[in-house]
Design a protein around this motif. Structure first.
Motif, PDB file in Angstrom:
ATOM      1  N   ALA A   1      -3.948 -30.791 112.802  1.00  0.00           N
ATOM      2  CA  ALA A   1      -4.570 -31.645 113.048  1.00  0.00           C
ATOM      3  C   ALA A   1      -4.501 -33.125 113.879  1.00  0.00           C
ATOM      4  N   GLY A   2      -3.864 -32.718 114.899  1.00  0.00           N
ATOM      5  CA  GLY A   2      -4.399 -34.158 115.610  1.00  0.00           C
ATOM      6  C   GLY A   2      -5.285 -34.305 115.570  1.00  0.00           C
ATOM      7  N   ARG A   3      -6.650 -33.720 115.643  1.00  0.00           N
ATOM      8  CA  ARG A   3      -8.733 -33.962 116.483  1.00  0.00           C
ATOM      9  C   ARG A   3      -8.932 -35.127 114.871  1.00  0.00           C
ATOM     10  N   ALA A   4      -7.898 -34.336 113.610  1.00  0.00           N
ATOM     11  CA  ALA A   4      -8.732 -36.093 112.410  1.00  0.00           C
ATOM     12  C   ALA A   4      -8.331 -36.839 112.613  1.00  0.00           C
ATOM     13  N   PRO A   5      -8.854 -37.519 111.737  1.00  0.00           N
ATOM     14  CA  PRO A   5      -9.611 -39.133 111.973  1.00  0.00           C
ATOM     15  C   PRO A   5      -8.081 -39.711 111.286  1.00  0.00           C
ATOM     16  N   LEU A   6      -7.187 -40.512 111.017  1.00  0.00           N
ATOM     17  CA  LEU A   6      -6.410 -40.786 109.972  1.00  0.00           C
ATOM     18  C   LEU A   6      -7.419 -41.676 109.415  1.00  0.00           C
ATOM     19  N   PRO A   7      -6.484 -42.071 108.356  1.00  0.00           N
ATOM     20  CA  PRO A   7      -7.262 -42.987 106.828  1.00  0.00           C
ATOM     21  C   PRO A   7      -7.611 -43.810 107.179  1.00  0.00           C
ATOM     22  N   GLY A   8      -8.290 -45.082 107.656  1.00  0.00           N
ATOM     23  CA  GLY A   8      -8.703 -46.366 106.613  1.00  0.00           C
ATOM     24  C   GLY A   8      -9.342 -46.716 108.659  1.00  0.00           C
ATOM     25  N   THR A   9      -8.783 -48.259 108.831  1.00  0.00           N
ATOM     26  CA  THR A   9      -8.569 -48.855 110.452  1.00  0.00           C
ATOM     27  C   THR A   9      -7.858 -49.504 111.104  1.00  0.00           C
ATOM     28  N   GLN A  10      -7.878 -49.567 112.482  1.00  0.00           N
ATOM     29  CA  GLN A  10      -6.602 -49.720 112.635  1.00  0.00           C
ATOM     30  C   GLN A  10      -6.987 -51.151 113.470  1.00  0.00           C
ATOM     31  N   PRO A  11      -6.636 -53.063 113.258  1.00  0.00           N
ATOM     32  CA  PRO A  11      -7.073 -53.924 114.012  1.00  0.00           C
ATOM     33  C   PRO A  11      -6.766 -54.123 115.049  1.00  0.00           C
ATOM     34  N   VAL A  12      -7.055 -54.079 116.443  1.00  0.00           N
ATOM     35  CA  VAL A  12      -6.897 -54.003 117.603  1.00  0.00           C
ATOM     36  C   VAL A  12      -8.520 -55.429 118.310  1.00  0.00           C
ATOM     37  N   ASN A  13      -7.402 -56.353 119.373  1.00  0.00           N
ATOM     38  CA  ASN A  13      -8.178 -57.420 119.198  1.00  0.00           C
ATOM     39  C   ASN A  13      -9.498 -57.674 119.265  1.00  0.00           C
ATOM     40  N   GLY A  14      -8.829 -58.039 117.490  1.00  0.00           N
ATOM     41  CA  GLY A  14     -10.252 -58.432 116.915  1.00  0.00           C
ATOM     42  C   GLY A  14     -11.246 -57.533 116.273  1.00  0.00           C
ATOM     43  N   ARG A  15     -10.999 -56.407 116.342  1.00  0.00           N
ATOM     44  CA  ARG A  15     -11.926 -55.576 115.963  1.00  0.00           C
ATOM     45  C   ARG A  15     -11.519 -54.260 114.913  1.00  0.00           C
TER      46      ARG A  15
END
Length: 234
Positions: free
Chosen positions: A114-128
């Motif tokens: 499942a390496g190409r699958a997106p993780l649920p949600g998002t991660q904050p990095v550099n204010g984005r």
């Protein structure tokens, strides 16, 4: 996974080297002392050991996040610490020993499937907020995370960190490449120490600093100026 196996082994060695007075020392992670930090390291090593374990930790983390708010990952790490709240140092070391092979096997298998699958949600990095793939988490972040925490253990206890070009140097090289991609500007960088090296793109003023210090700054553990304000996730 070669880097992952070596990093787990060095984590175990670092924990075994701690003295009785080291476990209660404060760390760069404000809410944790050394023992609590180590408990997180064990829990995060166990996290990818199987889809069942991932689901179990995420379910408990969701409940913590619902109560506390803040970044979702903070709920996960708090679960990992809380589940080992009564562990003595020898239990923490044993937990790290037992988790290592399970972690590598799980990361290899899940990332292959499942390496190409997106993780649920998002991660904050550099204010984005950015989206990560399962593969990026399993193949990259979960090796960088214990590596950075080994720097935390060294900083907290004053004990030297084991560093070699063929392991730590590879991790640092990957971090520099991602850092350069994220800021996208000319740079000239010289990092000292066993994990260091030289990198350049275009014409720019030379920056020289210790390789571990560089990584700690761009992880958010130090104050960066100029290009060093660009953070890389660990």
């Amino acid at each position: 996974m070669t880097l992952a196996r070596t990093e787990h082994a060095r984590t175990v060695d670092a924990l075994r080297a701690l003295g009785p007075d080291d476990w209660a020392r404060p760390t760069s992670c404000p809410e944790w002392d050394v023992r609590q930090l180590a408990c997180h390291m064990v829990g995060m090593a166990e996290f990818p050991s199987s889809p069942i374990e991932i689901a179990r930790q995420q379910r408990k983390a969701s409940a913590v996040h619902a109560r506390r708010g803040g970044p979702a990952v903070d709920g996960l790490t708090q679960v990992q610490v809380d589940e080992r709240a009564d562990w003595a140092p020898d239990q923490v070391v044993l937990g790290a020993v037992r988790a290592a092979p399970r972690s590598v096997r799980g990361r290899r298998w899940i990332s292959a499937c499942a390496g190409r699958a997106p993780l649920p949600g998002t991660q904050p990095v550099n204010g984005r907020e950015e989206s990560w793939s399962v593969g990026y988490l399993l193949r990259t972040i979960l090796t960088r995370d214990p590596w950075m925490h080994r720097t935390d253990l060294s900083a907290a206890t004053g004990r030297p960190m084991t560093l070699t070009p063929d392991h730590d140097g590879v991790i640092v090289d990957d971090v520099v490449a991602e850092w350069a991609e994220r800021h996208g500007r000319p740079y000239q960088l010289e990092l000292t120490g066993p994990a260091g090296g030289s990198w350049r793109r275009g014409d720019a003023e030379l920056m020289t600093l210790d390789a571990v210090e560089f990584c700690r700054i761009i992880s958010g553990r130090g104050i960066g100026v100029g290009l060093l304000e660009t953070q890389v996730p660990f």
